[in-house]
Design a protein around this motif. Structure first.
Motif, PDB file in Angstrom:
ATOM      1  N   PRO A 123       0.794  -1.231   0.000  1.00  0.00           N
ATOM      2  CA  PRO A 123       0.000   0.000   0.000  1.00  0.00           C
ATOM      3  C   PRO A 123       0.830   1.287   0.000  1.00  0.00           C
ATOM      4  N   GLU A 124       2.029   1.250   0.583  1.00  0.00           N
ATOM      5  CA  GLU A 124       2.798   2.490   0.662  1.00  0.00           C
ATOM      6  C   GLU A 124       3.909   2.607  -0.381  1.00  0.00           C
ATOM      7  N   GLY A 125       4.058   1.638  -1.242  1.00  0.00           N
ATOM      8  CA  GLY A 125       5.115   1.766  -2.249  1.00  0.00           C
ATOM      9  C   GLY A 125       5.514   0.436  -2.852  1.00  0.00           C
ATOM     10  N   LYS A 126       6.813   0.343  -3.098  1.00  0.00           N
ATOM     11  CA  LYS A 126       7.330  -0.831  -3.802  1.00  0.00           C
ATOM     12  C   LYS A 126       8.335  -1.586  -2.951  1.00  0.00           C
ATOM     13  N   VAL A 127       8.490  -2.832  -3.292  1.00  0.00           N
ATOM     14  CA  VAL A 127       9.489  -3.686  -2.647  1.00  0.00           C
ATOM     15  C   VAL A 127      10.301  -4.339  -3.759  1.00  0.00           C
ATOM     16  N   TYR A 128      11.623  -4.342  -3.606  1.00  0.00           N
ATOM     17  CA  TYR A 128      12.491  -5.039  -4.550  1.00  0.00           C
ATOM     18  C   TYR A 128      13.113  -6.234  -3.838  1.00  0.00           C
ATOM     19  N   HIS A 129      13.001  -7.366  -4.478  1.00  0.00           N
ATOM     20  CA  HIS A 129      13.501  -8.628  -3.919  1.00  0.00           C
ATOM     21  C   HIS A 129      14.612  -9.142  -4.843  1.00  0.00           C
ATOM     22  N   PHE A 130      15.818  -9.111  -4.337  1.00  0.00           N
ATOM     23  CA  PHE A 130      16.981  -9.531  -5.119  1.00  0.00           C
ATOM     24  C   PHE A 130      17.434 -10.921  -4.698  1.00  0.00           C
ATOM     25  N   ASP A 131      17.917 -11.670  -5.673  1.00  0.00           N
ATOM     26  CA  ASP A 131      18.598 -12.923  -5.369  1.00  0.00           C
ATOM     27  C   ASP A 131      19.839 -12.970  -6.257  1.00  0.00           C
ATOM     28  N   PHE A 132      20.989 -12.772  -5.632  1.00  0.00           N
ATOM     29  CA  PHE A 132      22.237 -12.687  -6.388  1.00  0.00           C
ATOM     30  C   PHE A 132      22.966 -14.024  -6.476  1.00  0.00           C
ATOM     31  N   TYR A 133      22.257 -15.120  -6.180  1.00  0.00           N
ATOM     32  CA  TYR A 133      22.906 -16.431  -6.152  1.00  0.00           C
ATOM     33  C   TYR A 133      23.631 -16.749  -7.455  1.00  0.00           C
ATOM     34  N   ARG A 134      22.992 -16.427  -8.570  1.00  0.00           N
ATOM     35  CA  ARG A 134      23.543 -16.848  -9.862  1.00  0.00           C
ATOM     36  C   ARG A 134      24.375 -15.778 -10.562  1.00  0.00           C
ATOM     37  N   ILE A 135      24.596 -14.687  -9.888  1.00  0.00           N
ATOM     38  CA  ILE A 135      25.345 -13.609 -10.540  1.00  0.00           C
ATOM     39  C   ILE A 135      26.808 -14.047 -10.743  1.00  0.00           C
ATOM     40  N   GLU A 193      29.697  -6.765 -12.440  1.00  0.00           N
ATOM     41  CA  GLU A 193      29.258  -6.079 -13.667  1.00  0.00           C
ATOM     42  C   GLU A 193      27.771  -6.304 -13.920  1.00  0.00           C
ATOM     43  N   GLU A 194      27.342  -7.522 -13.650  1.00  0.00           N
ATOM     44  CA  GLU A 194      25.924  -7.843 -13.872  1.00  0.00           C
ATOM     45  C   GLU A 194      25.016  -6.996 -12.995  1.00  0.00           C
ATOM     46  N   ALA A 195      25.502  -6.676 -11.821  1.00  0.00           N
ATOM     47  CA  ALA A 195      24.721  -5.818 -10.926  1.00  0.00           C
ATOM     48  C   ALA A 195      24.678  -4.385 -11.454  1.00  0.00           C
ATOM     49  N   PHE A 196      25.787  -3.947 -12.017  1.00  0.00           N
ATOM     50  CA  PHE A 196      25.802  -2.616 -12.638  1.00  0.00           C
ATOM     51  C   PHE A 196      24.840  -2.579 -13.814  1.00  0.00           C
ATOM     52  N   ASP A 197      24.876  -3.634 -14.641  1.00  0.00           N
ATOM     53  CA  ASP A 197      23.987  -3.705 -15.808  1.00  0.00           C
ATOM     54  C   ASP A 197      22.524  -3.666 -15.393  1.00  0.00           C
ATOM     55  N   LEU A 198      22.269  -4.246 -14.255  1.00  0.00           N
ATOM     56  CA  LEU A 198      20.912  -4.290 -13.728  1.00  0.00           C
ATOM     57  C   LEU A 198      20.457  -2.910 -13.238  1.00  0.00           C
ATOM     58  N   GLY A 199      21.434  -2.037 -12.984  1.00  0.00           N
ATOM     59  CA  GLY A 199      21.127  -0.719 -12.450  1.00  0.00           C
ATOM     60  C   GLY A 199      20.846  -0.767 -10.962  1.00  0.00           C
ATOM     61  N   TYR A 200      21.625  -1.580 -10.262  1.00  0.00           N
ATOM     62  CA  TYR A 200      21.354  -1.827  -8.837  1.00  0.00           C
ATOM     63  C   TYR A 200      21.269  -0.533  -8.021  1.00  0.00           C
ATOM     64  N   GLU A 201      22.077   0.466  -8.433  1.00  0.00           N
ATOM     65  CA  GLU A 201      22.128   1.690  -7.625  1.00  0.00           C
ATOM     66  C   GLU A 201      20.786   2.394  -7.554  1.00  0.00           C
ATOM     67  N   GLU A 202      20.087   2.390  -8.662  1.00  0.00           N
ATOM     68  CA  GLU A 202      18.780   3.051  -8.684  1.00  0.00           C
ATOM     69  C   GLU A 202      17.820   2.400  -7.697  1.00  0.00           C
ATOM     70  N   TYR A 203      17.925   1.088  -7.610  1.00  0.00           N
ATOM     71  CA  TYR A 203      17.066   0.378  -6.654  1.00  0.00           C
ATOM     72  C   TYR A 203      17.473   0.713  -5.222  1.00  0.00           C
ATOM     73  N   PHE A 204      18.773   0.631  -4.961  1.00  0.00           N
ATOM     74  CA  PHE A 204      19.249   0.846  -3.592  1.00  0.00           C
ATOM     75  C   PHE A 204      18.994   2.282  -3.140  1.00  0.00           C
ATOM     76  N   CYS A 260      14.366  -2.895  -0.096  1.00  0.00           N
ATOM     77  CA  CYS A 260      15.182  -3.819  -0.875  1.00  0.00           C
ATOM     78  C   CYS A 260      15.532  -4.991   0.032  1.00  0.00           C
ATOM     79  N   PHE A 261      15.056  -6.165  -0.312  1.00  0.00           N
ATOM     80  CA  PHE A 261      15.387  -7.379   0.429  1.00  0.00           C
ATOM     81  C   PHE A 261      16.340  -8.189  -0.451  1.00  0.00           C
ATOM     82  N   ILE A 262      17.515  -8.463   0.072  1.00  0.00           N
ATOM     83  CA  ILE A 262      18.579  -9.019  -0.761  1.00  0.00           C
ATOM     84  C   ILE A 262      19.020 -10.390  -0.270  1.00  0.00           C
ATOM     85  N   GLU A 263      18.805 -11.411  -1.110  1.00  0.00           N
ATOM     86  CA  GLU A 263      19.350 -12.742  -0.832  1.00  0.00           C
ATOM     87  C   GLU A 263      20.724 -12.844  -1.495  1.00  0.00           C
TER      88      GLU A 263
END
Ligand code: ADP
Ligand code: MG
Length: 144
Positions: A74-86, A90-101, A107-110
């Motif tokens: 109700p109050e916004g968005k949630v981002y759920h990351f799973d970096f197991y297979r990264i 570089e892949e995180a940069f390509d994903l634009g991780y900074e904008e999310y963080f 941001c819930f990060i596995e």
């Protein structure tokens, strides 16, 4: 501010729901949660419980074809990351991780250890350890 550490124990998967409510309340200014733990420790279950406590109605599961899932509450968005297979950060940069963080959304990060060097200065860490078939120890470290 000096970080504070708290330890919790759950005796069943079901106890995670109550713990999630407590975690959100006790870290109410935290938006970035790095959730450490081996396979099967209960990271995804904890994210599901945190999302449920926030009022997310979308299906919460680990992203399989991507690295991040987006949910709404109700109050916004949630981002759920799973970096197991990264394969590399570089892949995180390509994903634009900074904008999310930097978004100010949850941001819930596995598997945060895969991108540990990219974590912001302030985040809340939760470490889950398996203590028995249904027992888990959760260690929270937070600055907020
Ligand atoms: P991960 O994402 O860390 O790989 P999952 O959340 O997918 O782990 O799976 C955790 C598994 O452990 C689930 O099958 C869950 O039912 C089980 N489990 C048993 N006891 C607990 C507990 N106390 N807390 C969390 N999960 C538990
Ligand atoms: Mg998982």
């Amino acid at each position: 501010m000096a970080p504070r550490t708290e330890t919790f124990r759950t005796q069943s998967p079901g106890e995670t729901a109550k713990l999630a409510q407590h975690l959100l309340a006790t870290c109410k200014n935290s938006r970035i949660f790095a959730i450490f733990g081996d396979l099967g420790a209960g990271k995804t279950l904890l994210v599901q419980a945190l999302c449920e406590a926030l009022g997310v109605t979308d299906t919460v599961k680990s992203p399989t074809f991507s690295i991040v899932n987006e949910y709404h509450y109700p109050e916004g968005k949630v981002y759920h990351f799973d970096f197991y297979r990264i394969k590399n950060v570089e892949e995180a940069f390509d994903l634009g991780y900074e904008e999310y963080f930097d978004s100010g959304d949850y941001c819930f990060i596995e598997w945060p250890e895969m991108i540990e060097i990219l974590l912001p200065e302030e985040y809340t860490e939760i470490r889950i350890e398996v203590e028995g078939e249904n027992e888990r120890k959760l260690t929270l470290t937070t600055d907020t």
